[in-house]
Scaffold this motif. Structure first.
Motif, PDB file in Angstrom:
ATOM      1  N   ARG A 252       0.939  -1.069   0.023  1.00 18.48           N
ATOM      2  CA  ARG A 252       0.083   0.035  -0.139  1.00 18.48           C
ATOM      3  C   ARG A 252       0.843   1.134   0.041  1.00 18.48           C
ATOM      4  N   ARG A 253       2.170   1.271   0.799  1.00 26.33           N
ATOM      5  CA  ARG A 253       2.940   2.377   0.790  1.00 26.33           C
ATOM      6  C   ARG A 253       3.356   2.628  -0.672  1.00 26.33           C
ATOM      7  N   ILE A 254       4.086   1.545  -1.120  1.00 24.75           N
ATOM      8  CA  ILE A 254       4.464   1.537  -2.613  1.00 24.75           C
ATOM      9  C   ILE A 254       3.635   2.348  -3.611  1.00 24.75           C
ATOM     10  N   ASP A 255       2.289   1.689  -3.480  1.00 28.87           N
ATOM     11  CA  ASP A 255       1.349   2.244  -4.614  1.00 28.87           C
ATOM     12  C   ASP A 255       0.761   3.774  -4.143  1.00 28.87           C
ATOM     13  N   ARG A 256       0.846   3.904  -3.012  1.00 29.83           N
ATOM     14  CA  ARG A 256       0.708   5.437  -2.605  1.00 29.83           C
ATOM     15  C   ARG A 256       1.694   6.405  -3.073  1.00 29.83           C
ATOM     16  N   VAL A 257       2.878   6.039  -2.942  1.00 33.26           N
ATOM     17  CA  VAL A 257       4.116   6.923  -3.170  1.00 33.26           C
ATOM     18  C   VAL A 257       4.155   6.950  -4.571  1.00 33.26           C
ATOM     19  N   ALA A 258       3.912   5.816  -5.426  1.00 33.21           N
ATOM     20  CA  ALA A 258       4.045   5.895  -6.886  1.00 33.21           C
ATOM     21  C   ALA A 258       3.267   6.567  -7.397  1.00 33.21           C
ATOM     22  N   LYS A 259       1.764   6.608  -6.931  1.00 28.37           N
ATOM     23  CA  LYS A 259       0.910   7.458  -7.484  1.00 28.37           C
ATOM     24  C   LYS A 259       0.956   8.856  -7.240  1.00 28.37           C
ATOM     25  N   VAL A 260       1.400   9.201  -6.141  1.00 26.49           N
ATOM     26  CA  VAL A 260       1.754  10.610  -5.743  1.00 26.49           C
ATOM     27  C   VAL A 260       2.938  11.174  -6.782  1.00 26.49           C
ATOM     28  N   PHE A 261       3.794  10.631  -6.794  1.00 31.31           N
ATOM     29  CA  PHE A 261       5.281  11.042  -7.379  1.00 31.31           C
ATOM     30  C   PHE A 261       4.799  10.976  -9.145  1.00 31.31           C
ATOM     31  N   ASP A 262       3.663  10.165  -9.538  1.00 26.47           N
ATOM     32  CA  ASP A 262       3.478   9.983 -10.938  1.00 26.47           C
ATOM     33  C   ASP A 262       2.525  11.453 -11.230  1.00 26.47           C
ATOM     34  N   GLU A 263       1.799  11.641 -10.303  1.00 27.37           N
ATOM     35  CA  GLU A 263       1.015  12.923 -10.672  1.00 27.37           C
ATOM     36  C   GLU A 263       1.789  14.021 -10.266  1.00 27.37           C
ATOM     37  N   PHE A 264       2.589  13.928  -9.589  1.00 30.28           N
ATOM     38  CA  PHE A 264       3.375  15.352  -9.192  1.00 30.28           C
ATOM     39  C   PHE A 264       4.345  15.469 -10.386  1.00 30.28           C
ATOM     40  N   MET A 265       4.954  14.460 -11.094  1.00 32.69           N
ATOM     41  CA  MET A 265       5.884  14.545 -12.106  1.00 32.69           C
ATOM     42  C   MET A 265       4.955  14.857 -13.587  1.00 32.69           C
ATOM     43  N   ILE A 267       2.504  17.060 -13.247  1.00 31.94           N
ATOM     44  CA  ILE A 267       2.435  18.442 -13.102  1.00 31.94           C
ATOM     45  C   ILE A 267       3.699  19.266 -13.478  1.00 31.94           C
ATOM     46  N   VAL A 268       4.896  18.754 -13.156  1.00 29.50           N
ATOM     47  CA  VAL A 268       6.141  19.299 -13.567  1.00 29.50           C
ATOM     48  C   VAL A 268       6.351  19.344 -15.049  1.00 29.50           C
ATOM     49  N   ILE A 269       6.105  18.202 -15.754  1.00 31.56           N
ATOM     50  CA  ILE A 269       6.303  18.194 -17.106  1.00 31.56           C
ATOM     51  C   ILE A 269       5.291  18.898 -18.006  1.00 31.56           C
ATOM     52  N   GLN A 270       4.119  19.216 -17.515  1.00 26.81           N
ATOM     53  CA  GLN A 270       3.234  19.937 -18.249  1.00 26.81           C
ATOM     54  C   GLN A 270       3.571  21.574 -18.033  1.00 26.81           C
ATOM     55  N   GLU A 271       3.994  21.853 -16.600  1.00 25.07           N
ATOM     56  CA  GLU A 271       4.275  23.117 -16.456  1.00 25.07           C
ATOM     57  C   GLU A 271       5.457  23.359 -17.481  1.00 25.07           C
ATOM     58  N   HIS A 272       6.514  22.603 -17.654  1.00 26.08           N
ATOM     59  CA  HIS A 272       7.450  23.003 -18.500  1.00 26.08           C
ATOM     60  C   HIS A 272       7.116  23.070 -20.028  1.00 26.08           C
ATOM     61  N   ARG A 273       6.113  22.150 -20.436  1.00 25.34           N
ATOM     62  CA  ARG A 273       5.336  22.487 -21.709  1.00 25.34           C
ATOM     63  C   ARG A 273       4.894  23.857 -21.858  1.00 25.34           C
ATOM     64  N   ASP A 274       4.000  24.091 -21.025  1.00 22.74           N
ATOM     65  CA  ASP A 274       3.295  25.365 -20.969  1.00 22.74           C
ATOM     66  C   ASP A 274       4.322  26.358 -20.892  1.00 22.74           C
ATOM     67  N   ARG A 275       5.473  26.354 -20.031  1.00 17.76           N
ATOM     68  CA  ARG A 275       6.255  27.602 -20.137  1.00 17.76           C
ATOM     69  C   ARG A 275       7.021  27.736 -21.472  1.00 17.76           C
ATOM     70  N   GLU A 276       7.438  26.613 -22.064  1.00 19.46           N
ATOM     71  CA  GLU A 276       8.266  26.774 -23.414  1.00 19.46           C
ATOM     72  C   GLU A 276       7.304  27.200 -24.469  1.00 19.46           C
ATOM     73  N   GLU A 277       5.894  27.017 -24.282  1.00 21.86           N
ATOM     74  CA  GLU A 277       5.091  27.697 -25.435  1.00 21.86           C
ATOM     75  C   GLU A 277       4.986  29.240 -25.180  1.00 21.86           C
ATOM     76  N   ARG A 278       4.959  29.759 -23.974  1.00 19.03           N
ATOM     77  CA  ARG A 278       4.663  30.824 -23.493  1.00 19.03           C
ATOM     78  C   ARG A 278       5.847  31.876 -23.748  1.00 19.03           C
ATOM     79  N   GLU A 279       7.151  31.420 -23.339  1.00 17.56           N
ATOM     80  CA  GLU A 279       8.533  31.962 -23.307  1.00 17.56           C
ATOM     81  C   GLU A 279       9.499  31.168 -24.321  1.00 17.56           C
ATOM     82  N   ASP A 280      10.431  32.112 -24.840  1.00 16.60           N
ATOM     83  CA  ASP A 280      11.552  31.712 -25.593  1.00 16.60           C
ATOM     84  C   ASP A 280      12.730  31.721 -24.799  1.00 16.60           C
ATOM     85  N   ILE A 281      12.993  30.303 -24.399  1.00 17.88           N
ATOM     86  CA  ILE A 281      14.251  30.044 -23.615  1.00 17.88           C
ATOM     87  C   ILE A 281      15.385  29.421 -24.227  1.00 17.88           C
TER      88      ILE A 281
END
Length: 318
Positions: A252-265, A267-281
């Motif tokens: 249960r701990r493994i499933d919980r941590v894996a799910k939280v980290f997956d959702e967390f990552m 958000i991070v990946i989508q934030e980077h994709r959105d930032r690349e569309e808005r800004e010229d880096i």
């Protein structure tokens, strides 16, 4: 119907019969086989597990004095070759590196890292060689490492100042917490130097905490993630004890941590994709996620990189 007395005798004698059969097979095994390295005495089922104790590194150090720099242990049903000298390690890791380059498929890293899609736990294969090349050439090149030197020096100075301030007030300094905090800040810098991305990370964790009863920060979640990677359950070494996992909370701990980290990552990946569309880096402002996303776009047709691979690489980089 079989009498209960006969069944009871069978249950008692079967393990003894199997034990003596194993001894007989060993004594009558062909002598033409290669001689294995020296090994401590072991028990039939546990092997040498009972000799590891609470401090396995001390037990291995003691064994090395008795059995030499290269020895064979049995952890349950898993044979383990232990090298305890620089010469033996050099022979394994340099001279015979292809022979020993594979990795065991441990269940916990496989579940936490998208079925071994990272560079650390992935078995030796074409896939591993490919992502290793990506890490070496694009993430860990000399130019890339030097580009983050200023950030590392800043975070190191902040940590030293904090330790000095606490030390001058006679307060107890927890170096583990200080080093973990510094590492976390550097990771967040690499994950998003444009805005340190800590704001995004905290926001993501706050959103996830509402759904998962969390409220813990990124450092605590990362510590639990690393702790789970270091857990070696008994059923990994004695497979027929796999049924005991249903009574433990580890899955249960493994499933919980894996799910939280997956959702967390996500958000991070989508934030980077959105930032690349808005800004010229430019290339100098790229962080690890930006670099991997760019590699994904540039190699979409020839050598595609999945999002799960990016997540696994970033999680092990942290």
């Amino acid at each position: 119907m079989v009498p209960l007395s006969h069944l009871f005798i069978a249950l008692l004698t079967t393990p003894l019969f199997l034990f003596f059969l194993r001894i007989w097979r060993r004594r009558h095994a062909p002598t033409s086989r290669r001689n294995p390295p020296p090994s401590p005495p072991k028990l039939p089922v546990l092997g040498n597990l009972h000799q590891m104790g609470s401090f396995p590194h001390r037990a291995l150090h003691s064994f090395s004095h008795r059995y030499g720099p290269l020895m064979l242990l049995r952890l349950g049903q898993v044979p383990v070759l232990v090298a305890s000298s620089a010469e033996a390690a050099r022979e394994i890791m340099k001279t015979q590196d292809l022979t020993f380059s594979n990795r065991p498929r441990l269940s916990i890293p496989g579940r936490l890292l998208y079925n071994y899609k990272d560079v650390v736990f992935s078995p030796y294969s074409n896939y591993w060689r490919r992502i290793r090349s990506i890490c070496v050439l694009h993430l860990l090149s000399t130019r890339r490492v030097q580009s983050y030197r200023r950030l590392r020096k800043e975070e190191m100075s902040i940590m030293v100042e904090k330790i000095t301030r606490l030390g001058s007030s006679s307060a107890v300094v927890n170096l583990s917490d200080a080093l973990m905090s510094m590492t976390n800040d550097i990771i967040c810098m690499h994950a998003g130097p444009m805005q340190k991305l800590n704001i995004v990370l905290v926001g993501a964790m706050a959103a996830l905490g509402k759904k998962h009863g969390g409220g813990r920060n990124f450092s605590e979640l990362l510590m639990e993630f690393e702790e789970l990677l270091g857990v070696f359950p008994l059923w990994e070494y004695i497979p027929w004890l796999n049924w005991t996992r249903r009574f433990a909370s580890l899955d249960r701990r493994i499933d919980r941590v894996a799910k939280v980290f997956d959702e967390f990552m996500e958000i991070v990946i989508q934030e980077h994709r959105d930032r690349e569309e808005r800004e010229d880096i430019d290339d100098g402002g790229f962080d690890f996620v930006d670099i991997l996303l760019q590699f994904q776009r540039d190699n979409r047709n020839s050598s595609p990189v999945e999002d799960d691979t990016i997540k696994a690489i970033i999680m092990r980089a942290s």
